[in-house]
Scaffold this active site. Structure first.
Site, PDB file in Angstrom:
ATOM      1  N   HIS A  65       0.876  -1.185   0.000  1.00 59.74           N
ATOM      2  CA  HIS A  65       0.000   0.000   0.000  1.00 59.74           C
ATOM      3  C   HIS A  65       0.905   1.224   0.000  1.00 59.74           C
ATOM      4  O   HIS A  65       1.572   1.515   0.982  1.00 59.74           O
ATOM      5  CB  HIS A  65      -0.928   0.000   1.226  1.00 59.74           C
ATOM      6  CG  HIS A  65      -2.071  -0.969   1.098  1.00 59.74           C
ATOM      7  ND1 HIS A  65      -2.617  -1.629   2.185  1.00 59.74           N
ATOM      8  CD2 HIS A  65      -2.745  -1.416   0.012  1.00 59.74           C
ATOM      9  CE1 HIS A  65      -3.597  -2.410   1.766  1.00 59.74           C
ATOM     10  NE2 HIS A  65      -3.691  -2.300   0.453  1.00 59.74           N
ATOM     11  N   GLU A  68       1.875   4.017   2.769  1.00 56.10           N
ATOM     12  CA  GLU A  68       2.312   3.630   4.117  1.00 56.10           C
ATOM     13  C   GLU A  68       3.830   3.703   4.206  1.00 56.10           C
ATOM     14  O   GLU A  68       4.530   2.694   4.352  1.00 56.10           O
ATOM     15  CB  GLU A  68       1.746   2.246   4.443  1.00 56.10           C
ATOM     16  CG  GLU A  68       0.209   2.260   4.410  1.00 56.10           C
ATOM     17  CD  GLU A  68      -0.477   0.901   4.368  1.00 56.10           C
ATOM     18  OE1 GLU A  68      -1.712   0.864   4.305  1.00 56.10           O
ATOM     19  OE2 GLU A  68       0.232  -0.131   4.395  1.00 56.10           O
ATOM     20  N   ARG A 123      -3.011   4.721  -2.420  1.00 55.25           N
ATOM     21  CA  ARG A 123      -2.787   3.413  -1.763  1.00 55.25           C
ATOM     22  C   ARG A 123      -2.622   2.286  -2.768  1.00 55.25           C
ATOM     23  O   ARG A 123      -1.883   1.332  -2.519  1.00 55.25           O
ATOM     24  CB  ARG A 123      -4.008   3.192  -0.876  1.00 55.25           C
ATOM     25  CG  ARG A 123      -4.330   1.804  -0.413  1.00 55.25           C
ATOM     26  CD  ARG A 123      -5.691   1.796   0.278  1.00 55.25           C
ATOM     27  NE  ARG A 123      -6.290   0.493   0.385  1.00 55.25           N
ATOM     28  CZ  ARG A 123      -6.296  -0.222   1.521  1.00 55.25           C
ATOM     29  NH1 ARG A 123      -5.731   0.248   2.598  1.00 55.25           N
ATOM     30  NH2 ARG A 123      -6.876  -1.389   1.561  1.00 55.25           N
ATOM     31  N   HIS A 192       2.661  -3.600   6.622  1.00 53.87           N
ATOM     32  CA  HIS A 192       1.688  -2.544   6.317  1.00 53.87           C
ATOM     33  C   HIS A 192       1.756  -1.526   7.445  1.00 53.87           C
ATOM     34  O   HIS A 192       2.427  -1.742   8.463  1.00 53.87           O
ATOM     35  CB  HIS A 192       0.267  -3.116   6.301  1.00 53.87           C
ATOM     36  CG  HIS A 192      -0.059  -3.948   5.106  1.00 53.87           C
ATOM     37  ND1 HIS A 192      -0.980  -3.590   4.165  1.00 53.87           N
ATOM     38  CD2 HIS A 192       0.419  -5.154   4.684  1.00 53.87           C
ATOM     39  CE1 HIS A 192      -1.073  -4.520   3.227  1.00 53.87           C
ATOM     40  NE2 HIS A 192      -0.233  -5.485   3.523  1.00 53.87           N
ATOM     41  N   GLU A 266       0.894  -4.546  10.895  1.00 47.49           N
ATOM     42  CA  GLU A 266       0.427  -3.170  10.724  1.00 47.49           C
ATOM     43  C   GLU A 266       1.250  -2.342  11.710  1.00 47.49           C
ATOM     44  O   GLU A 266       1.035  -2.419  12.914  1.00 47.49           O
ATOM     45  CB  GLU A 266      -1.077  -3.044  11.050  1.00 47.49           C
ATOM     46  CG  GLU A 266      -1.999  -3.730  10.049  1.00 47.49           C
ATOM     47  CD  GLU A 266      -2.224  -2.886   8.802  1.00 47.49           C
ATOM     48  OE1 GLU A 266      -1.708  -1.748   8.743  1.00 47.49           O
ATOM     49  OE2 GLU A 266      -2.899  -3.384   7.866  1.00 47.49           O
TER      50      GLU A 266
END
Lengths: 305, 96
Positions: A65, A68, A123, A192, A266
């Protein structure tokens, strides 16, 4: 390395240059492997860490993405850490004496450049979707694992658009082909951001995977080691239970290929910045993430299958 | 280059499934151009949504009318982006 500042965000060119520096500074350990091109023909270059021969391997990627940015920055810092610590850190030395590591710092180069030059919120990939004015596919919904199911959109203008078919995105297909051709990947970790989660399969269903207990145990241990450094708290669990049912995601596919140790991180937004994490937090993020990555790599090394 | 002056990021905490449904429906309102950074999925868990300046009043009015708790996580997105840009340029000069 020379004067590269890992505590700053960088352009794709600067990242590519630093990758070359790391290769140059660690001959005999680090090489650059091209696994394909993006939609806009940018190279997808992977750093291979190997002490020779073709060993079973661990895969780590970041930036699928585009927006990020802390993930690409963390991956580059991690590349330098692995190369610098081999030979001195007993853990990474034993890992690399037995396994190879493949590290892809920028999985979505087109999206990354677009997020730096045109739209910081971007993204997705930058592929053209026939019949639509909208551009791009969510590459984390494009894998052949429950493709087109819940948690992905069939609207090309949506940020979670799954694409016209599984592996339609050349960035995804390039990784799929590499993983299949290598055939001995034993752990697959994808970075991520944000929201401090460490997740394992499944996402497309809320049923428990066969290896749920082991994966949960490894993830809990990895998250504890991460928290121990700067106090960043992580939530651990299967994708479906921790966030939502999301079909077509990376680690559902890698797990379906028999890669048992499949995890999604994440990374942090401590300080409430979302993915607009200030550059001053890159190093602390990378340092804490490294402790978790190393825990997973050690487990993979000590539990061959 | 797209700018986001006055855009805000709201932290929203849906209390129950019904409020989650309201947020999902809000996301579908394409004219509002909402960008969910963190989707509303579990009651009591935080969701984050970037609200364009022009939609802010309508969105806040809707949240308040539905009794959905929210706070402002980022006052002005463009301020953060400008800072990020400045740091990158400074660093590039330093590295050169």
């Amino acid at each position: 390395s020379g004067n590269f500042n890992f505590a700053a965000y960088h352009t794709l060119e600067e990242i590519s240059q630093e990758m070359d520096n790391i290769v140059a500074e660690h001959p005999g350990l680090v090489t650059k492997v091209n696994i394909g091109q993006s939609f806009e023909k940018r190279p997808m270059n992977v750093l291979k860490f190997s002490t020779g021969g073709d060993k079973p391997a661990i895969w780590l990627d970041a930036g699928i993405h585009a927006r990020e940015w802390v993930t690409q920055a963390t991956a580059l810092w991690t590349a330098n850490k692995i190369a610098s610590d081999y030979g001195s850190d007993p853990s990474i030395t034993s890992i690399l004496d037995t396994m190879d590591i493949f590290l892809l710092p920028v999985t979505n180069p087109d999206g990354y450049v677009f997020s730096q030059t045109k739209n910081r919120m971007w993204r997705k990939t930058r592929s053209k979707v026939s019949g639509s004015v909208c551009v791009g596919v969510d590459p984390n919904r494009n894998w052949d694992a429950g493709f087109g199911g819940p948690g992905a959109s069939n609207n090309p203008c949506s940020d979670s658009y799954h694409g016209p078919r599984a592996n339609s995105e050349v960035e995804v297909k390039s990784i799929v082909d590499f993983i299949k051709s290598h055939g001995r990947i034993k752990a697959f970790i994808t970075l991520h951001s944000y929201s401090q989660l460490l997740m394992f399969p499944y996402g497309y269903t809320c049923a428990k995977s066969d290896n749920f207990d082991e994966l949960n145990e490894v993830a809990q241990k990895a998250a504890r080691s991460l928290t121990g450094l700067h106090g960043t708290k992580y939530k651990v669990g299967a994708i479906c239970s921790v966030i939502y049912q999301a079909s077509g995601s990376t680690i559902d596919w890698t797990y379906s290929q028999g890669i048992k140790y499949s995890f999604t991180f994440e990374l942090r937004d401590t300080g409430r910045y979302g993915f607009l994490l200030p550059a001053s937090q890159i190093i602390p993020t990378a340092q804490e993430t490294w402790l978790a990555l190393r825990t997973i790599m050690e487990h993979t090394l000590n539990h061959p299958y | 280059r797209e700018t986001f002056v006055g855009d805000q990021v709201l932290e929203v905490i849906p209390r129950n499934e019904e409020q989650i449904r309201h947020l999902v429906n809000l996301e579908a309102e394409e004219h509002l151009q909402l960008d969910f950074w963190k989707s509303p999925t579990i009651p009591g868990e935080t969701a984050h949504v970037r609200v364009p300046f022009v939609s802010a009043q309508a969105v806040k009015a809707f949240l308040e009318s539905q009794g959905i708790a929210y706070s402002i996580m980022i006052e002005d997105v463009q301020v953060l982006l400008d800072k990020e840009d400045e740091e990158m340029l400074l660093n590039q000069r330093r590295e050169r």
